[in-house]
Design a protein around this motif. Structure first.
Motif, PDB file in Angstrom:
ATOM      1  N   MET A 154       0.835  -1.192   0.000  1.00  0.00           N
ATOM      2  CA  MET A 154       0.000   0.000   0.000  1.00  0.00           C
ATOM      3  C   MET A 154       0.869   1.241   0.000  1.00  0.00           C
ATOM      4  N   SER A 155       0.296   2.322  -0.427  1.00  0.00           N
ATOM      5  CA  SER A 155       0.977   3.610  -0.441  1.00  0.00           C
ATOM      6  C   SER A 155       0.131   4.595   0.343  1.00  0.00           C
ATOM      7  N   LEU A 156       0.746   5.278   1.275  1.00  0.00           N
ATOM      8  CA  LEU A 156       0.014   6.189   2.153  1.00  0.00           C
ATOM      9  C   LEU A 156       0.894   7.374   2.495  1.00  0.00           C
ATOM     10  N   GLN A 157       0.354   8.564   2.366  1.00  0.00           N
ATOM     11  CA  GLN A 157       1.053   9.777   2.767  1.00  0.00           C
ATOM     12  C   GLN A 157       0.272  10.459   3.877  1.00  0.00           C
ATOM     13  N   VAL A 158       0.990  10.892   4.910  1.00  0.00           N
ATOM     14  CA  VAL A 158       0.398  11.608   6.038  1.00  0.00           C
ATOM     15  C   VAL A 158       0.930  13.034   6.001  1.00  0.00           C
ATOM     16  N   TYR A 159       0.038  13.991   5.965  1.00  0.00           N
ATOM     17  CA  TYR A 159       0.430  15.392   5.840  1.00  0.00           C
ATOM     18  C   TYR A 159       0.314  16.096   7.190  1.00  0.00           C
ATOM     19  N   PRO A 160       1.094  17.150   7.400  1.00  0.00           N
ATOM     20  CA  PRO A 160       1.076  17.865   8.679  1.00  0.00           C
ATOM     21  C   PRO A 160      -0.321  18.359   9.050  1.00  0.00           C
ATOM     22  N   SER A 161      -0.637  18.217  10.343  1.00  0.00           N
ATOM     23  CA  SER A 161      -1.872  18.727  10.958  1.00  0.00           C
ATOM     24  C   SER A 161      -3.137  18.011  10.500  1.00  0.00           C
ATOM     25  N   GLU A 162      -3.010  16.860   9.878  1.00  0.00           N
ATOM     26  CA  GLU A 162      -4.184  16.050   9.550  1.00  0.00           C
ATOM     27  C   GLU A 162      -4.645  15.268  10.780  1.00  0.00           C
ATOM     28  N   ILE A 163      -5.928  14.929  10.790  1.00  0.00           N
ATOM     29  CA  ILE A 163      -6.436  13.898  11.700  1.00  0.00           C
ATOM     30  C   ILE A 163      -6.946  12.770  10.818  1.00  0.00           C
ATOM     31  N   ILE A 164      -6.233  11.656  10.841  1.00  0.00           N
ATOM     32  CA  ILE A 164      -6.575  10.509  10.002  1.00  0.00           C
ATOM     33  C   ILE A 164      -7.087   9.375  10.878  1.00  0.00           C
ATOM     34  N   SER A 165      -8.230   8.815  10.495  1.00  0.00           N
ATOM     35  CA  SER A 165      -8.737   7.613  11.145  1.00  0.00           C
ATOM     36  C   SER A 165      -8.560   6.434  10.196  1.00  0.00           C
ATOM     37  N   ILE A 166      -7.986   5.362  10.707  1.00  0.00           N
ATOM     38  CA  ILE A 166      -7.857   4.119   9.958  1.00  0.00           C
ATOM     39  C   ILE A 166      -8.966   3.188  10.427  1.00  0.00           C
ATOM     40  N   ILE A 167      -9.843   2.782   9.512  1.00  0.00           N
ATOM     41  CA  ILE A 167     -10.956   1.911   9.851  1.00  0.00           C
ATOM     42  C   ILE A 167     -10.841   0.608   9.080  1.00  0.00           C
ATOM     43  N   GLY A 168     -11.589  -0.397   9.516  1.00  0.00           N
ATOM     44  CA  GLY A 168     -11.592  -1.684   8.842  1.00  0.00           C
ATOM     45  C   GLY A 168     -11.956  -2.787   9.805  1.00  0.00           C
ATOM     46  N   PRO A 169     -12.302  -3.959   9.298  1.00  0.00           N
ATOM     47  CA  PRO A 169     -12.706  -5.073  10.157  1.00  0.00           C
ATOM     48  C   PRO A 169     -11.531  -5.630  10.957  1.00  0.00           C
ATOM     49  N   ASN A 170     -11.854  -6.466  11.942  1.00  0.00           N
ATOM     50  CA  ASN A 170     -10.814  -7.112  12.733  1.00  0.00           C
ATOM     51  C   ASN A 170      -9.880  -7.914  11.834  1.00  0.00           C
ATOM     52  N   GLY A 171      -8.583  -7.833  12.112  1.00  0.00           N
ATOM     53  CA  GLY A 171      -7.611  -8.592  11.343  1.00  0.00           C
ATOM     54  C   GLY A 171      -7.286  -8.010   9.984  1.00  0.00           C
TER      55      GLY A 171
END
Length: 257
Positions: free
Chosen positions: A1-18
């Motif tokens: 996967m490719s993911l970028q996190v930018y300054p001052s963001e609030i990111i929630s990671i969601i998804g099923p168990n496992g």
């Protein structure tokens, strides 16, 4: 996967168990080596940086922590200064001020001399958050911070995290199971399943009934509510579909900040 996190963001990671949510967070925190690809912190490979430098920039609040029974809240929060002063360095005025500030920000000043074991679940979570804030990080990683908390303490903690983001300009990445918390308190949502990113975007783009069905295998109704002059989405699950399909994931190759 490719993911970028930018300054001052609030990111929630969601998804099923496992699905790989906590694994992703641990990889970002340099707690778990990756088998391939690279993770960059402000343009530098995170594994090439000294551990202390990473700890001064980034703080992690795991799902649970075992505490010695006799440690006080202030003693616990003071451990957050370790990256800034070293194990044998003297605890100075700057360190004390950072601890005072962390206790104040989390409303734990009045509890600072209590044993950590004498606190309620919500109070312990705030103490752990104060420990992270004492590091004075730029990036805060939270792994299911509302686990084991009742609805009042969940909301209290999420409001606190959002306030800290606003006041301190913190970048926040958190793993959440509660979709309504993710919808209300995030500027961006990343949906993960089977180690792949299914969706990555703002709340309205990700919170679609079809995508939630594919992600969790449940039927939902997405509503928009207005409260206190602000509008936000609410997700109401009402039936189980049986099995969840996995659409093609977006992006590949590297995790970047």
């Amino acid at each position: 996967m490719s993911l970028q996190v930018y300054p001052s963001e609030i990111i929630s990671i969601i998804g099923p168990n496992g699905s790989g949510k906590s694994t992703l967070l641990k990889a970002l925190a340099r707690l778990l080596p990756v088998c391939g690809g690279e993770i960059y912190l402000q343009g530098k490979n995170i594994w090439s940086l000294p551990e202390r430098e990473v700890a001064c920039r980034m703080a992690v609040m795991p799902q649970s922590t075992d505490f010695p029974g006799d440690v006080t809240v202030r003693e616990l929060v003071s451990l957050g200064r370790m990256p800034h002063r070293g194990f044998f360095s003297e605890f100075g005025t700057r360190d004390a001020q950072a601890v005072d500030r962390a206790l104040e920000l989390t409303d734990m000043t009045g509890y600072q001399h209590r044993s950590i074991m004498a606190l309620s679940g919500g109070e312990r979570q705030r103490a752990r958050l104060a420990l992270a804030l004492a590091q004075e990080p730029e990036l805060l990683l939270l792994d299911e911070p509302t686990t084991y908390l009742d609805i009042r303490h969940q909301l209290d903690l999420m409001l606190l995290v959002h306030r800290l983001h606003d006041e301190l300009g913190l970048t926040v990445v958190m793993v959440l199971h509660d979709l309504n918390h993710a919808a209300r308190f995030s500027s961006r949502v990343v949906a993960v399943k089977d180690g792949r990113i299914m969706a990555d975007g703002n709340v309205r783009d990700v919170f679609q009934e079809e995508l939630i069905r594919s992600l969790y295998g449940v039927e939902t109704t997405i509503l928009e509510l207005e409260e206190g002059g602000q509008r936000h989405l609410v997700c109401l699950p009402h039936d189980v579909t049986g099995s969840a399909a996995v659409p093609e994931a977006a992006g590949a190759s590297a995790l970047r900040q």
